[in-house]
Structures are given as C-alpha cells and as structure tokens.
Write an enzyme that holds these catalytic residues in place. Structure first.
Site, PDB file in Angstrom:
ATOM      1  N   ASN A  43      -7.672   1.986   9.663  1.00  0.00           N
ATOM      2  CA  ASN A  43      -6.379   2.067  10.316  1.00  0.00           C
ATOM      3  C   ASN A  43      -6.862   2.345  11.909  1.00  0.00           C
ATOM      4  OD1 ASN A  43      -5.407   2.611   7.780  1.00  0.00           O
ATOM      5  ND2 ASN A  43      -4.990   4.687   7.958  1.00  0.00           N
ATOM      6  N   ARG A  48       1.002  -1.137   0.039  1.00  0.00           N
ATOM      7  CA  ARG A  48      -0.097  -0.026   0.096  1.00  0.00           C
ATOM      8  C   ARG A  48       0.851   1.243   0.202  1.00  0.00           C
ATOM      9  NH1 ARG A  48      -2.649   3.211   4.501  1.00  0.00           N
ATOM     10  NH2 ARG A  48      -3.810   4.613   3.274  1.00  0.00           N
ATOM     11  N   GLU A 107      -3.845   0.149   8.082  1.00  0.00           N
ATOM     12  CA  GLU A 107      -2.745   0.356   8.713  1.00  0.00           C
ATOM     13  C   GLU A 107      -2.838  -0.333  10.272  1.00  0.00           C
ATOM     14  OE1 GLU A 107      -1.637   4.541   8.971  1.00  0.00           O
ATOM     15  OE2 GLU A 107      -1.760   4.940   6.967  1.00  0.00           O
ATOM     16  N   TYR A 147      -4.560   2.135  15.805  1.00  0.00           N
ATOM     17  CA  TYR A 147      -3.433   2.174  16.454  1.00  0.00           C
ATOM     18  C   TYR A 147      -3.744   2.122  18.009  1.00  0.00           C
ATOM     19  CZ  TYR A 147      -1.095   3.540  12.544  1.00  0.00           C
ATOM     20  OH  TYR A 147      -0.540   3.469  11.219  1.00  0.00           O
ATOM     21  N   HIS A 202      -2.696  11.016   0.678  1.00  0.00           N
ATOM     22  CA  HIS A 202      -2.176  11.068   2.067  1.00  0.00           C
ATOM     23  C   HIS A 202      -1.589  12.457   2.428  1.00  0.00           C
ATOM     24  CE1 HIS A 202      -1.013   7.655   4.868  1.00  0.00           C
ATOM     25  NE2 HIS A 202      -0.428   8.758   5.409  1.00  0.00           N
ATOM     26  N   GLU A 224      -7.712   8.635   5.815  1.00  0.00           N
ATOM     27  CA  GLU A 224      -7.951   9.440   7.238  1.00  0.00           C
ATOM     28  C   GLU A 224      -8.377  10.930   7.045  1.00  0.00           C
ATOM     29  OE1 GLU A 224      -4.392   8.960   9.717  1.00  0.00           O
ATOM     30  OE2 GLU A 224      -4.605   6.970   9.715  1.00  0.00           O
TER      31      GLU A 224
HETATM   32  O1  IFM Z   1       2.442   7.954   9.952  1.00  0.00           O
HETATM   33  C1  IFM Z   1       0.967   7.705  10.140  1.00  0.00           C
HETATM   34  C2  IFM Z   1       0.264   7.660   8.727  1.00  0.00           C
HETATM   35  O2  IFM Z   1       0.736   8.611   7.824  1.00  0.00           O
HETATM   36  C3  IFM Z   1      -1.195   7.907   8.852  1.00  0.00           C
HETATM   37  N1  IFM Z   1      -1.763   6.952   9.902  1.00  0.00           N
HETATM   38  C4  IFM Z   1      -0.933   7.103  11.207  1.00  0.00           C
HETATM   39  C5  IFM Z   1       0.538   6.625  11.133  1.00  0.00           C
HETATM   40  C6  IFM Z   1       1.098   6.834  12.286  1.00  0.00           C
HETATM   41  O3  IFM Z   1       0.878   8.144  12.815  1.00  0.00           O
END
Ligand code: IFM
Length: 447
Positions: free
Chosen positions: A301, A85, A355, A303, A129, A175
């Site tokens: 995505n 990706r 992600e 985290y 992006h 995002e």
């Molecule tokens: O590095 C970023 C990415 O560009 C977009 N999603 C979160 C990642 C970590 O912060």
C-alpha cells in the site's frame, strides 16, 4: 496540471493478465455494527471515546454496504474491474474472537464471494483490517497478548475451510505497522494504547499470527494464494546532514525493514532491535522461522513518501510539496523508487499494489462530481508502476483505494478517498470523474 493520457495508451503499458481492482475494508463500509449476531470490535469501542474521531463518526452505519450488498456488487461490476479487495470482519464471523462462530456473519461473506464470482470478479480477501474482537482486547490486551496470535490462526483456518475454495487470494493482515504503531504506540487508532514496549510486542504477535495463520491455512489444504499487505514509503532525509540521514535510516527500519526483514530475511533488523533497547519484543524460539515462511504474494500500500529529520522523523511531505487533503505529498516517483529498492534488497514473491489513491475535496459541477486531482493521482501512480515493471519488478496487479468514500478512521467521514461518491444523508452512490475514467481505462481494448 498534466495532460490526460489516452486510456488505451496507458492500458497498453500493462500485460493482458494484469489484475485491475478496487479495494475497501469491512469496518470502513459495512455498517450493521450490531446486526445478525456480530460482536463488538475495538473500533466500535474506540469510536465512543470522546475526541478519538475528528467528526465524532462511528462505524454503525458507514456506507451500509452490509444491507446494500447486491447493488454494491453491481456497482463494482459496472466498473469493469477484474478483482475486488475486501476484508472480513473477524467479530462478525466469530463474535468474541474465540469460541462459537456466527453462521449469519459467515453467510454474508459467502454471498459476497459468490456474488463476485457470478459477476466474473476475483475475490481478494484480507483477514484482518484492524477490527479486532473487543473481547480479545479485554482478555489479553489484544495483540499485546501472544494468545491473540493463536486465536487469529484458528479464525484463519475456519475461513479457509469455508471460503478458501472460492477466494483467489488471502492476505492475513493489512498494514501491521498501522495496527501496532498507531494503535499501541501513538494511541491515535484503536485500541488507543500509548506504550512503545507494548507496541513492539504487538507488532511481533501480529507477524507471528501471520505465520501461524499461513501454516494453518496450508495445512487445511487451501487453494488460494496467501500473503500479507504492508504499508510502505521510501524514507528520505530532509537535508544532507548526517543527523537527518541517521533519522531517515531509523525510520526506514521502523516502517519498512522491521516487516520486510522479518518476513523475507527471517530476522528483525539489528539496528532497530538495538535502538529499541528494553522496548524490543520478547521472541520465542521458532518464531522467526514461522514468520518467514514462504508467501505467494506481498501486497504493498503506497500513498506518499516519508521525509525524516531530527525534529520530525516521519513527515508525510516535504515543505512546499503538492499534497492531498490528508496533507500527504503527491510523489508517484516514490512508488517506482520503492519498488526498485525492494527488488534490490529482497527476494520478494510477486507484488500487488493493494492500495493506492488520494483524498481530495470533490467539486460538484452541474450534478457531476469533478475530481481531476484524484484522477491524475491514480494515472501518475499507474505510470510509476508501469515504469517499475519495465525495469524488472514483478507487479501483478493494482487496486485503487477506494471503491467508495468511507470511514477514514480517526478522521471520520471528513476525508474522501472514493472513486464513487457517497452521500452520507441518503447513502446514494455516484461515480466521480475518476471513477468514470477508471472504468474507461478498464474497458479500453488491451493491445
Ligand atoms: O483508509 C486507509 C485504509 O484503511 C488503509 N490504508 C490507508 C487508507 C487511507 O488512509
């Protein structure tokens, strides 16, 4: 520390056609900021604002991926991934965001896509992006201006005509919450605007541009699957109090429902429209239907979870929790909870985890790069994905963020997310322990 699962056992939790990948984005790795006719982006300009980037870094060189394409493609292939990706830098292919296209810029992405296909890797592209052509920011306030949405759809159509026969999947945006909120409300990302009304108008135009772009690419006869990538997090109240529950509900509305309701229910959530009051966006007739047209996939995505209270409506960690080098809580359960909640509340197209990964300080031991915490982070989140799949969520693939250490936006180069280490003095790439483990996982026999 938890025990490492045998890789074959983990691998067996996923179907044989599950997509395994790594992810990057153009601004974070390419460098070559002025090469071959590329125009400046809002991030090229933002990096020059004193104090905007923690370590004063810029995207001028980054990982120099633009000049190291062939060896980076070999590196990706060596990992054994089935998909890669990446994002396309709009001002590299259309320097001013309107008018003339730049053949040398398009040529770079043609070489990237062809190089992936030659190595048996599926290209997953993202059109935006965050590196908006600076010219569009100066002309119409960037995403605040409705015209930017039309410019984006035109750019999308050109890319679909040039690359759409070879790319497997195209996400319009990465995002949009980050583009709108961090870029136009909090001002900590490019273009550095701090105004909630402008931010919500920008978020509407980002979503509108998604709809217009999907429409334009479909009209051009594109074969690739089309979708969008959203950052998401389950939001939980910090305490049992009604006040914290109220803040959590609002934060979930701003972060998740604003996007998922617009895209998959055809309307913005009424509680958030009411909460915004005079800052709610101006919406024209027909916009809602454009935004909500069918997609082939949605990228998620993930985290960390979000913890909400009256004093901090969007904390990335509860107190005392284990956190990464970003201060983000490590909570794999948050990912399975999120996926199950989405299944309950929406009729979504197939999902890709586009992600997931972690920043940690790497340890150097006898020339090896030990990052057991990152390896564990990835393993535990893969188990969370497997659990969600077992419980009926249609997840088709997983992409580690990131292939290699790179420019982490306002943090500069201080935070490292790669499974490949980059020595910024020499630009040498070295597989970390997590990278070796991911490779072993992907090369393990799938029963
Ligand atoms: O590095 C970023 C990415 O560009 C977009 N999603 C979160 C990642 C970590 O912060």
């Amino acid at each position: 520390m938890s025990e490492q699962l045998p890789v074959a056992e983990l691998r067996r939790r996923f179907a044989s056609n599950f997509v395994w990948g790594v992810a990057t984005s153009a601004f974070q790795i390419e460098g070559a900021a002025r090469a071959d006719g590329k125009g400046p982006s809002i991030w090229d300009e933002f990096c020059r604002v004193p104090g905007a980037i923690a370590d004063g870094g810029t995207g001028d060189v980054a990982c120099d991926h633009y000049h190291r394409l062939e060896s980076d493609l070999d590196l990706i292939a060596d990992l054994g991934v089935t998909a890669y990706r990446f994002s396309i830098c709009w001002p590299r292919v259309q320097p001013a965001g309107t008018g003339a296209y730049n053949e040398r810029g398009i040529g770079f992405y043609e070489r990237l896509v062809d190089g992936l296909l030659e190595r048996g890797i599926q290209p997953y592209a993202t059109l935006y992006h965050w590196d908006l052509p600076a010219e569009l920011q100066h002309r119409s306030g960037g995403w605040f201006g409705r015209d930017t949405a039309y410019r984006f759809a035109e750019y999308a159509e050109v890319i679909s005509r040039r690359l759409g026969d070879r790319i497997v999947s195209i996400a319009t945006h990465n995002e949009p919450w980050v583009s709108a909120v961090l870029g136009y409300e909090r001002g900590v990302f490019a273009p550095g605007v701090k105004d909630r009304r402008i931010a919500y108008q920008a978020s509407h135009h980002l979503l509108l541009s998604h709809g217009l772009a999907v429409q334009a690419m479909r009209a051009a006869g594109i074969k690739a699957e089309l979708g969008i990538v959203l950052n998401m997090s389950p939001v939980r109240p910090a305490t049992d109090s009604e006040l914290d529950a109220h803040h959590a509900r609002l934060e979930d509305g701003r972060l998740v429902r604003w996007y998922t309701d617009a895209l998959f229910k055809g309307q913005y959530p009424s509680d958030i429209v009411e909460h915004l009051g005079a800052d709610a966006p101006v919406i024209q007739a027909g916009d809602a239907a454009l935004i909500a047209q069918p997609c082939d996939f949605v990228g998620i995505n993930y985290y960390h979870p979000t913890v909400s209270s009256s004093s901090n409506p969007a904390s990335p960690a509860s107190s005392g929790a284990a956190v990464t080098d970003m201060g983000w809580e490590v909570a794999p359960r948050g990912l399975s909870d999120l996926l199950l909640r989405l299944k309950r509340d929406y009729r979504l197209p197939p999902i890709y985890i586009t992600e997931n990964g972690a920043a940690y300080r790497d340890q150097f031991v006898d020339g090896r790069i030990e990052d057991e915490q990152r390896r564990q982070y990835i393993e535990s989140h893969l188990l969370a994905v497997a659990e969600a799949i077992d419980r009926g969520v249609d997840v088709r693939g997983y992409f580690v963020w990131s292939l290699m250490d790179n420019f982490e936006w306002a943090e500069g180069y201080r935070k490292r997310f790669g499974i490949v280490h980059v020595d910024y003095a020499t630009l040498r790439r070295t597989l970390k322990r997590s990278g070796l483990w991911y490779r072993a996982l992907l090369k393990s026999v799938n029963a």
